[in-house]
Design a protein around this motif. Sequence first.
Motif, PDB file in Angstrom:
ATOM      1  N   SER A   1     -12.454 -80.991  30.082  1.00 43.08           N
ATOM      2  CA  SER A   1     -11.669 -81.947  29.422  1.00 43.08           C
ATOM      3  C   SER A   1     -12.421 -82.371  28.175  1.00 43.08           C
ATOM      4  O   SER A   1     -13.545 -83.098  28.379  1.00 43.08           O
ATOM      5  CB  SER A   1     -11.459 -83.166  30.332  1.00 43.08           C
ATOM      6  N   SER A   2     -12.241 -81.859  26.817  1.00 48.12           N
ATOM      7  CA  SER A   2     -12.753 -82.087  25.992  1.00 48.12           C
ATOM      8  C   SER A   2     -12.146 -82.718  24.577  1.00 48.12           C
ATOM      9  O   SER A   2     -10.982 -82.699  24.489  1.00 48.12           O
ATOM     10  CB  SER A   2     -13.070 -80.566  25.434  1.00 48.12           C
ATOM     11  N   PRO A   3     -12.836 -83.733  24.120  1.00 49.16           N
ATOM     12  CA  PRO A   3     -12.496 -84.307  22.725  1.00 49.16           C
ATOM     13  C   PRO A   3     -11.896 -83.333  21.671  1.00 49.16           C
ATOM     14  O   PRO A   3     -11.205 -83.609  20.786  1.00 49.16           O
ATOM     15  CB  PRO A   3     -13.779 -85.126  22.284  1.00 49.16           C
ATOM     16  N   ALA A   4     -12.653 -82.084  21.870  1.00 46.70           N
ATOM     17  CA  ALA A   4     -12.333 -81.185  20.858  1.00 46.70           C
ATOM     18  C   ALA A   4     -10.850 -80.463  21.199  1.00 46.70           C
ATOM     19  O   ALA A   4     -10.537 -79.389  20.383  1.00 46.70           O
ATOM     20  CB  ALA A   4     -13.379 -80.078  20.748  1.00 46.70           C
ATOM     21  N   HIS A   5     -10.312 -80.583  22.132  1.00 49.56           N
ATOM     22  CA  HIS A   5      -9.124 -80.072  22.746  1.00 49.56           C
ATOM     23  C   HIS A   5      -8.191 -79.802  21.688  1.00 49.56           C
ATOM     24  O   HIS A   5      -7.641 -78.732  21.384  1.00 49.56           O
ATOM     25  CB  HIS A   5      -8.566 -80.659  24.150  1.00 49.56           C
ATOM     26  N   GLY A   6      -7.651 -80.999  21.255  1.00 53.85           N
ATOM     27  CA  GLY A   6      -6.719 -81.021  20.027  1.00 53.85           C
ATOM     28  C   GLY A   6      -7.208 -80.340  18.900  1.00 53.85           C
ATOM     29  O   GLY A   6      -6.306 -79.672  18.229  1.00 53.85           O
ATOM     30  N   HIS A   7      -8.277 -80.155  18.487  1.00 53.83           N
ATOM     31  CA  HIS A   7      -8.973 -79.347  17.394  1.00 53.83           C
ATOM     32  C   HIS A   7      -8.932 -77.971  17.246  1.00 53.83           C
ATOM     33  O   HIS A   7      -8.763 -77.515  16.376  1.00 53.83           O
ATOM     34  CB  HIS A   7     -10.398 -79.755  17.141  1.00 53.83           C
ATOM     35  N   LEU A   8      -8.820 -77.492  18.629  1.00 54.09           N
ATOM     36  CA  LEU A   8      -8.597 -76.123  18.914  1.00 54.09           C
ATOM     37  C   LEU A   8      -7.254 -75.530  18.820  1.00 54.09           C
ATOM     38  O   LEU A   8      -6.968 -74.210  18.688  1.00 54.09           O
ATOM     39  CB  LEU A   8      -9.432 -75.791  20.245  1.00 54.09           C
ATOM     40  N   PHE A   9      -6.219 -76.515  18.852  1.00 54.60           N
ATOM     41  CA  PHE A   9      -4.783 -75.951  18.686  1.00 54.60           C
ATOM     42  C   PHE A   9      -4.397 -75.177  17.424  1.00 54.60           C
ATOM     43  O   PHE A   9      -4.718 -75.765  16.491  1.00 54.60           O
ATOM     44  CB  PHE A   9      -3.750 -77.413  18.791  1.00 54.60           C
ATOM     45  N   GLY A  10      -3.950 -73.901  17.726  1.00 56.04           N
ATOM     46  CA  GLY A  10      -3.632 -73.408  16.335  1.00 56.04           C
ATOM     47  C   GLY A  10      -4.905 -72.453  15.747  1.00 56.04           C
ATOM     48  O   GLY A  10      -4.497 -71.819  14.898  1.00 56.04           O
ATOM     49  N   LEU A  11      -6.047 -72.629  16.256  1.00 58.14           N
ATOM     50  CA  LEU A  11      -7.242 -71.976  15.594  1.00 58.14           C
ATOM     51  C   LEU A  11      -7.788 -70.944  16.362  1.00 58.14           C
ATOM     52  O   LEU A  11      -8.881 -70.883  16.099  1.00 58.14           O
ATOM     53  CB  LEU A  11      -8.255 -73.229  15.297  1.00 58.14           C
ATOM     54  N   GLU A  12      -7.067 -70.298  17.088  1.00 59.94           N
ATOM     55  CA  GLU A  12      -7.501 -69.218  18.199  1.00 59.94           C
ATOM     56  C   GLU A  12      -8.212 -68.149  17.359  1.00 59.94           C
ATOM     57  O   GLU A  12      -9.380 -67.647  17.614  1.00 59.94           O
ATOM     58  CB  GLU A  12      -6.656 -68.701  19.140  1.00 59.94           C
ATOM     59  N   SER A  13      -7.541 -67.731  16.216  1.00 64.47           N
ATOM     60  CA  SER A  13      -8.010 -66.619  15.359  1.00 64.47           C
ATOM     61  C   SER A  13      -9.412 -67.002  14.825  1.00 64.47           C
ATOM     62  O   SER A  13     -10.360 -66.155  14.665  1.00 64.47           O
ATOM     63  CB  SER A  13      -7.036 -66.056  14.455  1.00 64.47           C
ATOM     64  N   GLN A  14      -9.393 -68.419  14.223  1.00 66.28           N
ATOM     65  CA  GLN A  14     -10.679 -68.845  13.581  1.00 66.28           C
ATOM     66  C   GLN A  14     -11.906 -68.797  14.555  1.00 66.28           C
ATOM     67  O   GLN A  14     -12.985 -68.517  14.252  1.00 66.28           O
ATOM     68  CB  GLN A  14     -10.496 -70.140  12.828  1.00 66.28           C
ATOM     69  N   LEU A  15     -11.364 -69.368  15.960  1.00 68.18           N
ATOM     70  CA  LEU A  15     -12.551 -69.709  16.613  1.00 68.18           C
ATOM     71  C   LEU A  15     -13.143 -68.403  17.159  1.00 68.18           C
ATOM     72  O   LEU A  15     -14.085 -68.194  17.392  1.00 68.18           O
ATOM     73  CB  LEU A  15     -11.687 -70.285  18.028  1.00 68.18           C
ATOM     74  N   ARG A  16     -12.172 -67.257  17.208  1.00 64.15           N
ATOM     75  CA  ARG A  16     -12.634 -65.942  17.779  1.00 64.15           C
ATOM     76  C   ARG A  16     -13.584 -65.356  16.824  1.00 64.15           C
ATOM     77  O   ARG A  16     -14.639 -64.814  16.821  1.00 64.15           O
ATOM     78  CB  ARG A  16     -11.590 -64.967  18.058  1.00 64.15           C
ATOM     79  N   ALA A  17     -13.106 -65.630  15.225  1.00 64.37           N
ATOM     80  CA  ALA A  17     -13.934 -64.915  14.327  1.00 64.37           C
ATOM     81  C   ALA A  17     -15.202 -65.771  14.267  1.00 64.37           C
ATOM     82  O   ALA A  17     -16.448 -65.385  14.010  1.00 64.37           O
ATOM     83  CB  ALA A  17     -13.203 -65.335  13.007  1.00 64.37           C
ATOM     84  N   GLU A  18     -15.446 -67.138  14.547  1.00 63.28           N
ATOM     85  CA  GLU A  18     -16.511 -67.833  14.424  1.00 63.28           C
ATOM     86  C   GLU A  18     -17.377 -67.345  15.596  1.00 63.28           C
ATOM     87  O   GLU A  18     -18.687 -67.271  15.423  1.00 63.28           O
ATOM     88  CB  GLU A  18     -16.391 -69.077  14.763  1.00 63.28           C
ATOM     89  N   ILE A  19     -16.880 -67.128  16.640  1.00 60.22           N
ATOM     90  CA  ILE A  19     -17.931 -66.555  18.225  1.00 60.22           C
ATOM     91  C   ILE A  19     -18.171 -65.218  17.677  1.00 60.22           C
ATOM     92  O   ILE A  19     -19.395 -64.868  18.168  1.00 60.22           O
ATOM     93  CB  ILE A  19     -16.897 -66.635  19.133  1.00 60.22           C
TER      94      ILE A  19
END
Length: 418
Positions: free
Chosen positions: A294-312
Amino acid sequence: MRFIHAADIHLDSPLTGLSAYQDAPAELLRTATRDAFENLVSLALEEQVDFMVIAGDLYDGNWRDFNTGIFFSGQMGRLKQAGIRVYLLYGNHDAESEMTKRLALPDNVHAFSANKAETFKLDDLQVALHGRSFKVAATTENLVHTYPDPIPGWLNIGVLHTALEGHTAHANYAPCSVAELHAKGYGYWALGHVHDHQQWDGASRIAYPGNLQGRHIRETGPKGALMVTAQGPDIQSVERVIVDVLRWAALDVDVSHARTLAEVVQCVGLSLEALVSSTEGSLTLAVRVRLTGSSPAHGHLFGLESQLRAEILNQAAAIAPGRLWIEKVKVETQPIELPAQVAARADAIADLQSILANAEDDQEFLQSLREDLMQMVGKLHLDVLHAVPQLEALRNGDARDLVRSVVPSLVAHVAQAE
């Protein structure tokens, strides 16, 4: 006396799903089963073992061409030059009914008959190997009862491709129990079919070596075979030998304390560094990252799956260049505020949650949503659709799952933006 016990090699196993990932190490994945088998043969030569046992599923069904069989014969030729014999049992994937192409085996390779249990006697070592290949893939009878009695004073090895008891994740082929194997009176049971390494001690040593090379994310961790040492009729030791060339890993990362996308990526980077440090050698790691908590960042990740994977991916490239491939990133975090807590706010966010919750029962809205999204879904590769259940359901005419899965994240995203 020492021998190698291997199983479930699945030479040239066809790889599925790679087309969904442009950055996949496709060539390494395509040749991994061959490379691992070459490693095993090299180990047998280096250790000068007396013989090798392959307990089923050498192949992965019928060959696309003869190259698979020619490769195997080439590796057996290496062993023949060193005087190493090989005892081969066919399992469900290479049963007689599965293979329409065949090549003659080198004369140091001895295949167990599929008609009845067969015994190979090694007089120089006083070893008897008993086994029975599968005639048809779906062999559901208990084959143990057809195996002969042990030869007194010799090391008796039973070679069997079986689901054994309790392995519901594997097809229930040639079922039997551990108790039945112990009761047979053999010194060692060389099993195949289950792709995880397992061992049982008792009246007999019973072992699955696991498969030689992981082929997908459901086959994680070190893979290889077993080196068995015996003195007369007694087993002295059974040790794993690891020969895989690419290793799959499922990495769960708790991001409960992360507040932003950047902090989530930092958490993943630390976990990747720990994974690389704990992996011996220079193996390529194929990693599925799962974000939890349960993360405060949960809402920040919405719709950013492509950017998240690129960052990782960027983190992985910096941590271990050429060694880390991120197979998939799964966001399974939860919002800090539960739906009931959001509803109690009695503000615009609560109203939005209520509207979205009702949307999954609004047939007109669902139909409109499906029509809009189908233009995009129709262009996606089947591998992508199969990997995302909500899109698969949408293609089949049901948009409810998509709406239901999006609501919590969308509400959290808007709430954080506010």
